[in-house]
Design an enzyme around this catalytic site. Structure first.
Site, PDB file in Angstrom:
ATOM      1  N   CYS A  90       0.843  -1.207   0.000  1.00  0.00           N
ATOM      2  CA  CYS A  90       0.000   0.000   0.000  1.00  0.00           C
ATOM      3  C   CYS A  90       0.873   1.250   0.000  1.00  0.00           C
ATOM      4  CB  CYS A  90      -0.998  -0.037   1.148  1.00  0.00           C
ATOM      5  SG  CYS A  90      -2.328   1.149   0.930  1.00  0.00           S
ATOM      6  N   HIS A 141      -3.931  -4.814  -0.291  1.00  0.00           N
ATOM      7  CA  HIS A 141      -3.463  -5.351   0.987  1.00  0.00           C
ATOM      8  C   HIS A 141      -3.466  -6.878   0.939  1.00  0.00           C
ATOM      9  CE1 HIS A 141      -3.189  -1.675   3.401  1.00  0.00           C
ATOM     10  NE2 HIS A 141      -4.122  -1.223   2.577  1.00  0.00           N
ATOM     11  N   GLU A 146      -2.433  -8.827   3.122  1.00  0.00           N
ATOM     12  CA  GLU A 146      -2.786  -9.326   4.463  1.00  0.00           C
ATOM     13  C   GLU A 146      -4.290  -9.272   4.712  1.00  0.00           C
ATOM     14  OE1 GLU A 146      -1.598  -6.420   3.734  1.00  0.00           O
ATOM     15  OE2 GLU A 146      -2.255  -4.863   5.118  1.00  0.00           O
TER      16      GLU A 146
END
Lengths: 252, 214
Positions: B89, B194, B196
């Site tokens: 990001c 993202h 994650e």
């Protein structure tokens, strides 16, 4: 193409889910971490925890729940309820929340929104707006579960919080919340058209047509629902399939 | 022995990134350690370097610059020693020469690129670009090993990167215009989305990064 988001919301009280559905494969239906995991598997686009614990001394329980969820669910998590200070926001983010929702504290002290967005980035600051229709003034914002009027116009407030740095608005119609009669489409559309940030429609979903209406007619970017998922009336996957058949772009 | 250094400069999403790495590592056969660090000397021991990031460009680069000797250590590890680097990001955006968010700020300057507001082209699209969008993979970079084109990834950003060298763009996403979703250059890779938070696909990207030997 960006997809319409479907967000199941879990009410959490003292670290336990209130009104959680007893999914067949759940060991403990009251465990928010387990509920979140099921929604994750069903294809929810995000998950929202709303802490309805009255006392602030039980906050540590919430941080624990958020932390455990973040260890198992690799999807976006929004947490709201009782967020009063920059420190509250920070603790939730550290525990593993991706977005933090601020409601009453923003009304009491609007600078909290700008301070939080400057510090953590506006993408993680959601402002929750509880609105109620009012004959003389269109829509007004309320606090304390719709009991306390603030006298503030909902559209003016939405614009103001976006200027202050809100990255998203979680809009709940207090007239519709809990009725199952569908979103307040007029309110949702007015707010969606008034601000540049995404709006999550909330309050009143009773069937899957309501979800379609929130996006198609209310122009919301996302729909949030609690009871229709909790009580197992529909699964997330069913909701998505229905919305796709209605011509909406969803992630399947 | 793989040693992943995740740089801690106070970014809000640090924990999420760390948890995703720890989760991924559990399933790998090789021994991997995941270390959160603000200490520049830890980059010497590291085999892989990760820069997460949420927040404003200027704040993030200032926070990195304020870590003692970190800039020099990053240049040494990534540019001179060629260690695999992943920016996530804003961590990806910081690869740019310039970031134009709340003023103009110098980035790490490893990619000939700028970070500018997403162009809505006069349409009514919402900013931030928030939610799940389809990755249009234009370069079969090792980071996308086993990831089908048009897979969904989770995005949250208001600014995007424009690359002077098109070859650095390895995936885009359709949001008003073609928005850069991933960049790659030699041992450097950056993801605007993202990983994650992108469920299975995201964890696969992380796994690919760990196995990557540029």
């Amino acid at each position: 193409m960006l997809k319409t988001r479907i967000i199941p919301c879990l009410d959490v009280h003292d670290g336990r889910v209130v009104k959680g559905v007893n999914f067949i494969n759940l060991v403990d239906a009251g465990d928010p971490v387990e509920q979140a995991r099921v929604y994750d598997e069903q294809g929810a686009d995000e998950i929202c925890f709303l802490d309805i614990t009255a006392s602030s001394e039980d906050r540590d329980t919430l941080y624990n729940v958020v932390s455990q969820t973040a260890q198992q669910c690799f999807m976006p998590l929004t947490v709201g309820g009782g967020v009063r200070s920059i420190e509250d926001v920070r603790k939730l983010l550290i525990a593993g929340a991706d977005k933090v929702s601020i409601n009453t504290a923003a009304i009491n002290r609007p600078e909290l929104v700008s301070e939080a967005s400057e510090k953590f980035g506006r993408q993680c600051i959601v402002v929750a707006i509880d609105a109620k229709h009012n004959q003389s003034d269109g829509y007004q914002i309320f606090t304390h579960g719709g009991r306390t009027s603030t006298g503030i116009n909902a559209i003016d407030w939405a614009k103001r919080v976006v200027e202050l740095g809100a990255g998203e608005i979680l809009l709940t119609s207090m007239d519709r919340d809990g009725t199952g009669n569908g979103f307040d489409i007029g309110l949702t559309k007015k707010i969606s058209e008034s601000v540049s940030v995404p709006v999550i429609a909330s309050g009143g979903v009773g069937n899957l047509d309501h979800m379609v209406e929130g996006i198609r007619d209310g122009m919301a970017s996302a729909v949030l629902a609690a009871s229709i998922f909790h009580f197992g009336k529909y699964s997330i996957a069913e909701a998505k399939k229905y919305m796709r058949n209605a011509g909406l772009n969803v992630r399947i | 022995m793989i040693n992943i250094a995740i740089i801690d400069y106070g970014s809000g999403n640090l924990r999420s990134a760390v948890k995703a790495f720890e989760h991924t590592v559990k399933d790998l056969n090789t021994k991997v350690s995941v270390n959160i660090t603000e200490n520049s000397s830890d980059l010497d021991k590291a085999t892989h370097i990760v820069l997460p990031g949420v927040g404003a460009f200027g704040d993030c680069i200032n926070a990195i610059n304020n870590l003692i000797d970190m800039r020099e250590a990053l240049d040494k590890a990534v540019i001179r020693d060629g260690k695999p680097f992943l920016g996530i990001c804003v961590g990806m955006q910081l690869l740019a020469k310039i970031g134009k968010e709340y003023g103009s700020h110098k980035g790490l300057g490893w990619l000939n690129s700028e970070v500018v507001p997403i162009d809505t082209l006069g349409s009514k699209i919402k900013i931030p670009h928030m939610g799940w969008n389809n990755l249009m993979i234009s370069n079969r970079h090792p980071i996308f090993e086993g990831i089908p084109n048009k897979s969904h990834a989770y995005f949250v950003h208001s600014y995007h990167m424009t690359c002077k060298n098109e070859k650095n763009v390895i995936a885009t996403v359709d949001y008003g215009s073609q928005v850069v979703a991933a960049v790659g250059k030699e041992n450097i890779v950056g993801l605007q989305f993202h990983p994650e938070k992108s469920q299975t696909i995201g964890l696969k990207c992380i796994q690919n990064f760990i196995s990557w030997r540029p």
